[in-house]
Every structure is written in structure tokens, then in C-alpha cells.
Design a protein around this motif. Structure first.
Motif, PDB file in Angstrom:
ATOM      1  N   LEU A 141      44.085 -58.197  15.226  1.00  0.00           N
ATOM      2  CA  LEU A 141      45.336 -57.716  14.632  1.00  0.00           C
ATOM      3  C   LEU A 141      46.193 -58.915  14.267  1.00  0.00           C
ATOM      4  CD1 LEU A 141      46.335 -54.734  16.982  1.00  0.00           C
ATOM      5  CD2 LEU A 141      44.707 -54.799  15.073  1.00  0.00           C
ATOM      6  N   ASP A 142      46.957 -58.769  13.206  1.00  0.00           N
ATOM      7  CA  ASP A 142      47.843 -59.847  12.755  1.00  0.00           C
ATOM      8  C   ASP A 142      49.282 -59.362  12.698  1.00  0.00           C
ATOM      9  OD1 ASP A 142      45.885 -61.712  12.583  1.00  0.00           O
ATOM     10  OD2 ASP A 142      45.707 -61.697  10.407  1.00  0.00           O
ATOM     11  N   LEU A 143      50.180 -60.173  13.255  1.00  0.00           N
ATOM     12  CA  LEU A 143      51.618 -59.929  13.184  1.00  0.00           C
ATOM     13  C   LEU A 143      52.201 -60.787  12.080  1.00  0.00           C
ATOM     14  CD1 LEU A 143      54.299 -58.784  14.441  1.00  0.00           C
ATOM     15  CD2 LEU A 143      54.276 -60.797  15.959  1.00  0.00           C
ATOM     16  N   GLY A 144      53.070 -60.221  11.263  1.00  0.00           N
ATOM     17  CA  GLY A 144      53.679 -60.987  10.173  1.00  0.00           C
ATOM     18  C   GLY A 144      55.106 -60.566   9.940  1.00  0.00           C
ATOM     19  N   CYS A 145      55.778 -61.315   9.061  1.00  0.00           N
ATOM     20  CA  CYS A 145      57.178 -61.034   8.743  1.00  0.00           C
ATOM     21  C   CYS A 145      57.428 -61.359   7.273  1.00  0.00           C
ATOM     22  CB  CYS A 145      58.097 -61.871   9.633  1.00  0.00           C
ATOM     23  SG  CYS A 145      59.868 -61.634   9.321  1.00  0.00           S
ATOM     24  N   GLN A 158      52.813 -65.472   8.247  1.00  0.00           N
ATOM     25  CA  GLN A 158      51.657 -64.820   8.841  1.00  0.00           C
ATOM     26  C   GLN A 158      50.528 -65.826   9.013  1.00  0.00           C
ATOM     27  OE1 GLN A 158      50.492 -61.777   6.018  1.00  0.00           O
ATOM     28  NE2 GLN A 158      49.691 -63.283   4.579  1.00  0.00           N
ATOM     29  N   ALA A 159      49.493 -65.427   9.776  1.00  0.00           N
ATOM     30  CA  ALA A 159      48.357 -66.317   9.991  1.00  0.00           C
ATOM     31  C   ALA A 159      47.484 -66.406   8.750  1.00  0.00           C
ATOM     32  CB  ALA A 159      47.537 -65.834  11.181  1.00  0.00           C
ATOM     33  N   LEU A 160      47.341 -65.321   8.012  1.00  0.00           N
ATOM     34  CA  LEU A 160      46.536 -65.337   6.799  1.00  0.00           C
ATOM     35  C   LEU A 160      47.155 -66.294   5.793  1.00  0.00           C
ATOM     36  CD1 LEU A 160      44.093 -64.107   5.357  1.00  0.00           C
ATOM     37  CD2 LEU A 160      45.632 -62.342   4.443  1.00  0.00           C
ATOM     38  N   GLY A 161      46.362 -67.252   5.331  1.00  0.00           N
ATOM     39  CA  GLY A 161      46.887 -68.291   4.447  1.00  0.00           C
ATOM     40  C   GLY A 161      47.562 -69.418   5.202  1.00  0.00           C
ATOM     41  N   GLU A 188      50.598 -62.537  20.065  1.00  0.00           N
ATOM     42  CA  GLU A 188      51.175 -63.300  18.960  1.00  0.00           C
ATOM     43  C   GLU A 188      52.681 -63.069  18.952  1.00  0.00           C
ATOM     44  OE1 GLU A 188      47.284 -62.718  16.013  1.00  0.00           O
ATOM     45  OE2 GLU A 188      49.315 -62.381  15.233  1.00  0.00           O
ATOM     46  N   THR A 189      53.437 -64.113  18.656  1.00  0.00           N
ATOM     47  CA  THR A 189      54.892 -64.014  18.728  1.00  0.00           C
ATOM     48  C   THR A 189      55.531 -64.632  17.491  1.00  0.00           C
ATOM     49  OG1 THR A 189      54.854 -64.136  21.141  1.00  0.00           O
ATOM     50  CG2 THR A 189      56.953 -64.585  20.066  1.00  0.00           C
ATOM     51  N   LEU A 190      56.375 -63.849  16.839  1.00  0.00           N
ATOM     52  CA  LEU A 190      57.250 -64.350  15.775  1.00  0.00           C
ATOM     53  C   LEU A 190      58.582 -64.733  16.395  1.00  0.00           C
ATOM     54  CD1 LEU A 190      56.583 -61.757  12.927  1.00  0.00           C
ATOM     55  CD2 LEU A 190      56.407 -64.241  12.641  1.00  0.00           C
ATOM     56  N   VAL A 207      52.439 -55.265  11.182  1.00  0.00           N
ATOM     57  CA  VAL A 207      51.168 -55.524  11.848  1.00  0.00           C
ATOM     58  C   VAL A 207      50.070 -54.877  11.009  1.00  0.00           C
ATOM     59  CG1 VAL A 207      49.802 -55.194  13.952  1.00  0.00           C
ATOM     60  CG2 VAL A 207      52.268 -55.532  14.125  1.00  0.00           C
ATOM     61  N   TYR A 208      48.940 -55.549  10.879  1.00  0.00           N
ATOM     62  CA  TYR A 208      47.810 -54.963  10.171  1.00  0.00           C
ATOM     63  C   TYR A 208      46.514 -55.361  10.858  1.00  0.00           C
ATOM     64  CZ  TYR A 208      47.006 -59.523   7.950  1.00  0.00           C
ATOM     65  OH  TYR A 208      46.748 -60.854   7.713  1.00  0.00           O
TER      66      TYR A 208
END
Length: 299
Positions: A141-145, A158-161, A188-190, A207-208
Motif C-alpha cells: 500500500l502507498d500513502l500519498g498527499c 508519494q513513493a511512486l516516482g 509509512e508517515t507523511l 492511499v492506494y
């Protein structure tokens, strides 16, 4: 027998010497007898060394009898001339943080729900949005903003890229790591720098599923938002519909004295011709341009 007058010349007196006549009854001396030799000395007298008598054994003095303490008289009232020492009649319960006593764990942040979706963050320091999920499911799972600024600029952290952002400079939002399996206890923490809240127009936490699961059901995922001196809030991702692979978790906006956090829990399924990120962008009107990217294999 001749006698000499005791008077002589000079003033010194002189003594009188008288010669004894031989004893007529004594036998005549034998001319053939050997002449008498010198007189033998008397035998030596043995020397006796006196041995002193042994010393008497030491006399053990018996110990003195213990002294008898006379009890003090019982006072009918306290002696006001001396300090009074209070005696605790029951043990004191050690407080939190005492040696050997662990501090009590703080209560968990309250849960934001559809009935109570709003929370406020008024503290200073660093706001944290943490994602954690069950480690046994082996899902990534990935956390992003999505971050938007009043001047129209913005980006996705995000982690992607490998767009991990920065906490001390633009965009003042940063992601700490990419947990590929959920095995990390920290997840994971933003982090958002609250010293720059006035620079933000809005922030969308999302989250995705990158890989390893078809949706969020049975993943046990939760996003927890906290800040120094704040109770924070929790948003469980437990109401996922079948096939949902992305969730807009919370929308954060500047407010008087801090930030407002609103639970969104908006789910997204795959759509032909649109990436999940594009669906999130279009749903909230960020207007970003997106390019295709992948992450290295988990090996």
C-alpha cells in the motif's frame, strides 16, 4: 724471741712482729718426703642459671553487664519543642514515570466517522499522517498527499516516482519511507510542517494499492493523524467496497488557529483510460499533469 720496739724514726708508728716457736710435740719432718707442690686450686663451683617462673595466664575480665535503659515517661501530649515525624500508614502508589513503573499508554485518538467527520489541529510543530496495515497479507500500500498552493502550484508527495518531498523547504510536506509489505512497525508517515500552514491551500491524504491485493477488504489499514499537544484522529479504512483500490482519506485545509481535518473515505475502482491518481485529481479538482511511473520489483 726478739722484740722490736714499736717506736721508730719519724712520726709513723711501726708494728710489732712476734715469731711463734716450733711445737715440741710435732714429729720431725721426713727428709725423703717430696716437697709439697703448689696448692691445688679449689674445684670450680658450678654456675646455676636461675629460670624465671612462667608468667601467669592472662585473666579474662568478664564483660560489663548491659546497661539498663530507663524508659522515658509517657507524655500525655506531643512535645512541641521537637519536630513531629509523620508515619505513613499505607504504601504510596507510585505515579507514572516512577522507576520500575511504566508510564501509562495514552488513549488512542478518537475515530472520525460519517457521523462525526471533523477534527481540528491547533498545535505547532509537525503534523503526522501515519498509514499502517496488517503485515500478513503481503500487500504493498502507498500513502500519498496532493498538495495545492494559493498561487496555483502543487505536486503529489508519494513513493511512486520517488517524490518524497521536503519538510524544511517547499513543499513543506515529506514522506518518510516506502513500506512494501506492511512488515514495518512504523508503516509509512507523511509529515507536514505546521510553521507553514498559511502557505497551503489544501492537502489531500490518499492511499492506494500498488500491488498484492484486489481491494482494501481484510487489509486492516488505518490512517492516524496526530500533532504535538493534540488528541489527533483515526480513520479506519474498513468500509471498502469490493474492487476498490484507492481511497481519498482526508482533506486538510487552513483554518483559524490551525488546520481542519475532514474525513473523506471516498473509494475508487479502476476505470479504463484513467489512472487511479487521475481519478483522485479530477474528483477534487487539483488539475495536475500525470505521467506513467513504476517502482522496482519487491524481489
Amino acid at each position: 724471741m726478739a722484740e722490736h720496739d714499736g717506736q721508730g724514726t719519724g712520726d709513723r708508728p711501726r708494728g710489732v712482729i712476734r715469731l711463734r716457736p716450733p711445737d715440741p710435740s710435732a714429729p720431725p719432718p721426713d727428709p725423703s718426703a717430696p716437697a709439697p707442690g703448689p696448692a691445688k686450686p679449689p674445684p670450680p663451683t658450678p654456675t646455676v642459671t636461675a629460670t624465671p617462673p612462667p608468667a601467669p595466664p592472662p585473666v579474662r575480665t568478664p564483660p560489663a553487664p548491659p546497661s539498663v535503659r530507663t524508659p522515658a515517661p509517657v507524655r500525655s501530649r506531643p512535645d512541641v519543642t521537637r519536630p513531629v515525624i509523620a508515619t505513613r500508614t499505607r504504601p504510596r502508589t507510585p505515579g507514572p514515570g516512577a522507576r520500575g513503573v511504566p508510564e501509562a499508554a495514552p488513549p488512542p485518538p478518537p475515530v472520525l466517522s460519517s457521523a462525526s467527520p471533523q477534527a481540528r489541529i491547533t498545535g505547532r510543530g509537525i503534523l503526522q499522517a501515519n498509514l499502517n496495515w496488517a503485515s500478513g497479507v503481503d500487500a504493498d500500500l502507498d500513502l500519498g498527499c496532493l498538495v495545492a498552493f494559493p498561487d496555483g502550484g502543487g505536486l503529489a508527495v508519494q513513493a511512486l516516482g520517488e517524490a518524497y518531498g521536503s519538510l524544511d523547504e517547499w513543499p513543506y510536506v515529506a514522506l518518510d519511507q516506502d513500506d512494501r509489505t506492511g512488515a514495518s512497525a512504523d508503516g509509512e508517515t507523511l509529515r507536514v510542517n505546521l510553521a507553514h500552514t498559511a502557505r497551503f491551500e489544501r492537502l489531500l491524504f490518499y492511499v492506494y494499492v500498488y500491488e498484492g491485493a484486489v481491494d482494501f477488504r481484510r487489509l486492516g489499514a488505518t490512517v492516524t493523524v496526530t500533532a504535538p499537544g493534540e488528541a489527533g484522529c483515526r480513520i479506519p479504512l474498513d468500509d471498502s467496497p469490493a474492487g476498490a483500490v484507492a481511497c481519498a482519506v482526508a482533506l486538510v485545509r487552513p483554518a483559524v488557529g490551525g488546520l481542519s481535518v475532514r474525513r473523506e473515505a471516498r473509494w475508487f475502482r479502476p476505470v479504463d483510460g484513467l489512472w487511479i491518481h487521475q481519478q483522485l485529481d479530477q474528483a477534487y479538482g487539483f488539475g495536475f499533469e500525470w505521467t506513467y511511473a513504476t517502482k522496482p520489483s519487491r524481489g
